[in-house]
Design an enzyme around this catalytic site. Structure first.
Site, PDB file in Angstrom:
ATOM      1  N   ALA A  33       0.821  -1.222   0.000  1.00 46.45           N
ATOM      2  CA  ALA A  33       0.000   0.000   0.000  1.00 46.45           C
ATOM      3  C   ALA A  33       0.853   1.269   0.000  1.00 46.45           C
ATOM      4  CB  ALA A  33      -0.925   0.008   1.203  1.00 46.45           C
ATOM      5  N   ALA A  43     -16.939  -0.135  15.640  1.00 47.96           N
ATOM      6  CA  ALA A  43     -18.276  -0.002  16.244  1.00 47.96           C
ATOM      7  C   ALA A  43     -19.010  -1.328  16.116  1.00 47.96           C
ATOM      8  CB  ALA A  43     -19.068   1.096  15.522  1.00 47.96           C
ATOM      9  N   LYS A 105     -23.806  -6.286  -0.638  1.00 48.05           N
ATOM     10  CA  LYS A 105     -24.408  -6.345  -1.988  1.00 48.05           C
ATOM     11  C   LYS A 105     -25.880  -5.959  -1.971  1.00 48.05           C
ATOM     12  CE  LYS A 105     -24.158 -10.484   0.018  1.00 48.05           C
ATOM     13  NZ  LYS A 105     -23.146 -11.278   0.649  1.00 48.05           N
ATOM     14  N   GLY A 134     -17.300 -13.079  -2.830  1.00 53.50           N
ATOM     15  CA  GLY A 134     -16.369 -13.100  -1.693  1.00 53.50           C
ATOM     16  C   GLY A 134     -14.930 -12.801  -2.077  1.00 53.50           C
ATOM     17  N   ILE A 136     -13.066 -13.833  -4.558  1.00 54.99           N
ATOM     18  CA  ILE A 136     -12.658 -13.805  -5.982  1.00 54.99           C
ATOM     19  C   ILE A 136     -12.630 -12.354  -6.458  1.00 54.99           C
ATOM     20  CG2 ILE A 136     -13.223 -14.585  -8.325  1.00 54.99           C
ATOM     21  CD1 ILE A 136     -14.953 -16.783  -7.088  1.00 54.99           C
ATOM     22  N   GLU A 190     -26.585 -15.584   4.828  1.00 57.99           N
ATOM     23  CA  GLU A 190     -26.928 -14.210   5.208  1.00 57.99           C
ATOM     24  C   GLU A 190     -27.663 -14.231   6.547  1.00 57.99           C
ATOM     25  OE1 GLU A 190     -25.997 -11.394   3.324  1.00 57.99           O
ATOM     26  OE2 GLU A 190     -24.844 -13.051   2.558  1.00 57.99           O
ATOM     27  N   LYS A 205     -25.999  -9.820  -6.425  1.00 62.81           N
ATOM     28  CA  LYS A 205     -24.650  -9.874  -7.009  1.00 62.81           C
ATOM     29  C   LYS A 205     -24.713  -9.787  -8.533  1.00 62.81           C
ATOM     30  CE  LYS A 205     -23.037 -12.650  -3.122  1.00 62.81           C
ATOM     31  NZ  LYS A 205     -23.007 -14.015  -2.597  1.00 62.81           N
ATOM     32  N   GLY A 302     -17.343 -16.563   3.771  1.00 67.44           N
ATOM     33  CA  GLY A 302     -16.501 -16.925   4.918  1.00 67.44           C
ATOM     34  C   GLY A 302     -15.638 -15.745   5.345  1.00 67.44           C
TER      35      GLY A 302
HETATM   36  P1  NDP Z   1     -22.460 -10.581  10.803  1.00 63.81           P
HETATM   37  O1  NDP Z   1     -23.890 -10.626  11.203  1.00 63.81           O
HETATM   38  O2  NDP Z   1     -21.577 -11.715  11.195  1.00 63.81           O
HETATM   39  O3  NDP Z   1     -21.795  -9.236  11.346  1.00 63.81           O
HETATM   40  C1  NDP Z   1     -22.453  -8.024  11.425  1.00 63.81           C
HETATM   41  C2  NDP Z   1     -21.964  -7.316  12.664  1.00 63.81           C
HETATM   42  O4  NDP Z   1     -22.507  -5.998  12.700  1.00 63.81           O
HETATM   43  C3  NDP Z   1     -22.395  -8.010  13.968  1.00 63.81           C
HETATM   44  O5  NDP Z   1     -21.297  -8.117  14.835  1.00 63.81           O
HETATM   45  C4  NDP Z   1     -23.475  -7.060  14.500  1.00 63.81           C
HETATM   46  O6  NDP Z   1     -23.552  -7.061  15.922  1.00 63.81           O
HETATM   47  C5  NDP Z   1     -22.958  -5.730  14.018  1.00 63.81           C
HETATM   48  N1  NDP Z   1     -23.992  -4.712  13.981  1.00 63.81           N
HETATM   49  C6  NDP Z   1     -25.314  -4.827  13.700  1.00 63.81           C
HETATM   50  N2  NDP Z   1     -25.927  -3.631  13.784  1.00 63.81           N
HETATM   51  C7  NDP Z   1     -24.972  -2.741  14.121  1.00 63.81           C
HETATM   52  C8  NDP Z   1     -24.973  -1.341  14.372  1.00 63.81           C
HETATM   53  N3  NDP Z   1     -26.093  -0.633  14.281  1.00 63.81           N
HETATM   54  N4  NDP Z   1     -23.827  -0.750  14.721  1.00 63.81           N
HETATM   55  C9  NDP Z   1     -22.681  -1.454  14.833  1.00 63.81           C
HETATM   56  N5  NDP Z   1     -22.607  -2.790  14.602  1.00 63.81           N
HETATM   57  C10 NDP Z   1     -23.737  -3.424  14.258  1.00 63.81           C
HETATM   58  O7  NDP Z   1     -22.437 -10.365   9.216  1.00 63.81           O
HETATM   59  P2  NDP Z   1     -21.313 -10.780   8.183  1.00 63.81           P
HETATM   60  O8  NDP Z   1     -19.992 -10.391   8.712  1.00 63.81           O
HETATM   61  O9  NDP Z   1     -21.528 -12.168   7.730  1.00 63.81           O
HETATM   62  O10 NDP Z   1     -21.717  -9.840   6.943  1.00 63.81           O
HETATM   63  C11 NDP Z   1     -21.392  -8.493   6.903  1.00 63.81           C
HETATM   64  C12 NDP Z   1     -21.647  -7.987   5.501  1.00 63.81           C
HETATM   65  O11 NDP Z   1     -20.805  -8.682   4.597  1.00 63.81           O
HETATM   66  C13 NDP Z   1     -23.071  -8.193   4.981  1.00 63.81           C
HETATM   67  O12 NDP Z   1     -23.429  -7.137   4.151  1.00 63.81           O
HETATM   68  C14 NDP Z   1     -22.948  -9.481   4.169  1.00 63.81           C
HETATM   69  O13 NDP Z   1     -23.924  -9.597   3.165  1.00 63.81           O
HETATM   70  C15 NDP Z   1     -21.578  -9.288   3.577  1.00 63.81           C
HETATM   71  N6  NDP Z   1     -20.890 -10.492   3.150  1.00 63.81           N
HETATM   72  C16 NDP Z   1     -20.790 -11.541   4.009  1.00 63.81           C
HETATM   73  C17 NDP Z   1     -20.079 -12.665   3.631  1.00 63.81           C
HETATM   74  C18 NDP Z   1     -19.916 -13.828   4.530  1.00 63.81           C
HETATM   75  O14 NDP Z   1     -19.297 -14.806   4.113  1.00 63.81           O
HETATM   76  N7  NDP Z   1     -20.430 -13.797   5.751  1.00 63.81           N
HETATM   77  C19 NDP Z   1     -19.425 -12.731   2.337  1.00 63.81           C
HETATM   78  C20 NDP Z   1     -19.585 -11.549   1.511  1.00 63.81           C
HETATM   79  C21 NDP Z   1     -20.302 -10.489   1.924  1.00 63.81           C
HETATM   80  P3  NDP Z   1     -24.542  -8.108  16.624  1.00 63.81           P
HETATM   81  O15 NDP Z   1     -24.039  -9.452  16.236  1.00 63.81           O
HETATM   82  O16 NDP Z   1     -24.397  -7.808  18.057  1.00 63.81           O
HETATM   83  O17 NDP Z   1     -25.909  -7.834  16.066  1.00 63.81           O
HETATM   84  N1  HSE Z   2     -24.547 -15.598   1.888  1.00 63.21           N
HETATM   85  C1  HSE Z   2     -23.582 -15.404   0.881  1.00 63.21           C
HETATM   86  C2  HSE Z   2     -23.275 -16.721   0.211  1.00 63.21           C
HETATM   87  C3  HSE Z   2     -22.317 -14.826   1.486  1.00 63.21           C
HETATM   88  O1  HSE Z   2     -23.693 -17.761   0.707  1.00 63.21           O
HETATM   89  O2  HSE Z   2     -22.654 -16.720  -0.845  1.00 63.21           O
HETATM   90  C4  HSE Z   2     -21.346 -14.347   0.446  1.00 63.21           C
HETATM   91  O3  HSE Z   2     -21.825 -13.252  -0.235  1.00 63.21           O
END
Ligand code: NDP
Ligand code: HSE
Length: 436
Positions: A33, A43, A105, A134, A136, A190, A205, A302
């Site tokens: 970077a 947060a 997304k 994810g 890729i 999700e 997507k 993941g």
């Molecule tokens: P998670 O539910 O695991 O994580 C979301 C986090 O955000 C939780 O820790 C939650 O806290 C926190 N949260 C919720 N509301 C608030 C708020 N108002 N302020 C601060 N924190 C908050 O989701 P993922 O990590 O799986 O997904 C995150 C994003 O990434 C989504 O948009 C998803 O579609 C995308 N994504 C996910 C993939 C995956 O493999 N999981 C792959 C590609 C994209 P708490 O748990 O206490 O509610």
């Molecule tokens: N829920 C999504 C999946 C996470 O299963 O592909 C990655 O975007």
């Protein structure tokens, strides 16, 4: 050079993956970077868990507004998900002049036009590599690597959860509900898993990919969405007998009349590489006029695979943060003033091949009636399979594969076939793509 300061919103699956990979590979990432990238603030609603994960390295708060309003933060990573609070926070971060990285997304497919417009006006970047497939780097490939091409079509296995479910059901004969629970435990699904199994996540997507492939606005509301919940085990078996696998594909095609944008279970020849993509793996096949077909394969979900894409965006932004906004890669790959208004075609107008299964009386003339209906609508047959009726049964299944035709012709044919006295129940229709 002083470190670039990052604020992380949401330290769940992807957030914690991002935090850990950034920490583990800090030295390598800084060498790439040109300056160090530091998560200065996190947060999350679960403040105790967030403190445990960050172990004193970053300031932890439970009000995400404190991050987006902090003048010391250069880049905000939104990993909360959904289109409620996440949208407000992204727009506030942009209004405060911060660059944004998001994996969301759902947010981009539904509110991307508004978000990119705001970012354009403010001269900040909104990066979203993790939002499609994810780990890729498909956004990078479509937006930059394939920039010389007129993209003709894209077909992708872009939902890990459904591919995992289909693979486990086929290989291990496991039941749908049990495999879905496994996918949730592994962090693939999700927050609302109906988004995965009903095809909504894949449609988000596909919407994003169509937008950057053809330079059109995000139009999720015009996408056709069909998931895997109505798919029957017998169709998976019959498809295999005919040399095909069934995958949930996100498909977008450029045609002279407009753009096809659709997600549905699809038969694909088992000899295609993409037909052999199993488990939570994703793959995207892109056809460009100059390059031909290119295939991108890897983990689509993941914690760390997705973090890999999030951090790639962080590095891109770090490198370009001081560049003149006019000289950055446009959000949707095409210059904002050159976005086209090509229409998204209604499903009745799409062109593809079909798999039809019907339950019929096993007696002379039945097949002739069915084939006459298809011929009258100029639908040509590619292959046919008739099962032997079971012991003591007088009815059996007929499976027909057609050549390409418009969806409206198939719908008309099905209506006539279902009206035949020798046909019982509904005709099952699945779409088939040769992907050649
Ligand atoms: P998670 O539910 O695991 O994580 C979301 C986090 O955000 C939780 O820790 C939650 O806290 C926190 N949260 C919720 N509301 C608030 C708020 N108002 N302020 C601060 N924190 C908050 O989701 P993922 O990590 O799986 O997904 C995150 C994003 O990434 C989504 O948009 C998803 O579609 C995308 N994504 C996910 C993939 C995956 O493999 N999981 C792959 C590609 C994209 P708490 O748990 O206490 O509610
Ligand atoms: N829920 C999504 C999946 C996470 O299963 O592909 C990655 O975007």
């Amino acid at each position: 050079m002083k470190p670039i300061k990052v604020g992380l919103l949401g330290i769940g699956t992807v957030g914690s993956g991002t935090f850990n990979v950034l920490k583990r590979n800090q030295e390598e990432i800084t060498r790439r970077a040109g300056r160090s990238i530091e998560i200065a603030m996190v947060a999350d609603l679960n403040i105790e868990r967030a403190r445990e994960l960050t172990n004193g390295v970053a300031e932890v708060v439970n009000d995400a507004n404190l991050v987006v309003n902090n003048p010391d933060i250069d880049i905000v990573i939104e990993l909360i998900g959904g289109y409620g609070i996440a949208k407000d926070l992204v727009l506030k971060a942009i209004a405060n002049g911060k660059h944004v990285v998001t994996a969301n997304k759902a947010l981009l497919a539904t509110h991307g036009n508004e978000i990119f417009k705001a970012a354009q006006e403010k001269g900040v970047m909104v990066a979203f590599e993790a939002a499609v497939a994810g780990g890729i780097p498909i956004i990078k490939a479509l937006r930059e690597g394939l920039t010389a091409n007129r993209i003709q079509w894209i077909a992708g296995i872009i939902n890990g959860t459904t591919n995992f479910i289909l693979s486990e059901m086929r290989d291990k004969g496991l039941d749908f509900g049990a495999v879905l629970k496994q996918a949730q435990a592994l962090g693939y699904a999700e927050a609302d898993p109906t988004f995965d199994i009903e095809g909504v996540d894949a449609a988000h997507k596909a919407t994003i990919m169509a937008s950057i492939a053809y330079g059109i606005p995000m139009q999720f509301d015009k996408a056709y969405v069909e998931g895997i919940t109505k798919l029957e085990a017998s169709d998976i078996r019959y498809a295999e007998d005919l040399g095909y696998r069934i995958k949930l594909l996100g498909i977008t095609k450029r045609t002279p009349e407009g753009i096809e944008l659709r997600v549905h279970p699809t038969l694909i020849p088992e000899k295609r590489l993409i037909a052999n993509v199993e488990g939570a793996m994703n793959a995207v096949l892109v056809q460009g006029d100059a390059v031909g077909a290119t295939l991108y394969y890897g983990k689509g979900a993941g914690a760390e695979p997705t973090a890999s894409a999030v951090i790639a965006d962080l590095v891109d932004i770090t490198r370009l943060a001081t560049a003149d906004p006019e000289h950055r890669v446009p959000h949707l790959a095409f210059q904002p003033a050159a976005i086209s208004d090509l229409p998204i075609l209604p499903m009745a107008e799409i062109v593809t091949s079909y798999y039809l299964r019907m339950h019929v009386e096993d007696k002379p003339g039945v097949l002739a009636d069915v084939t006459r209906i298809l011929a009258d609508l100029s639908i040509s047959i590619d292959a046919m399979l008739q099962k032997e009726p079971g012991e003591g049964e007088t009815r059996t299944d007929i499976i027909i594969l057609t050549h390409q035709t418009k969806e409206k012709n198939i719908i008309a044919a099905i209506e006539k076939i279902e009206a035949l006295a020798t046909v019982t129940g509904s005709v099952i229709k699945l779409r088939l793509e040769e992907l050649s």
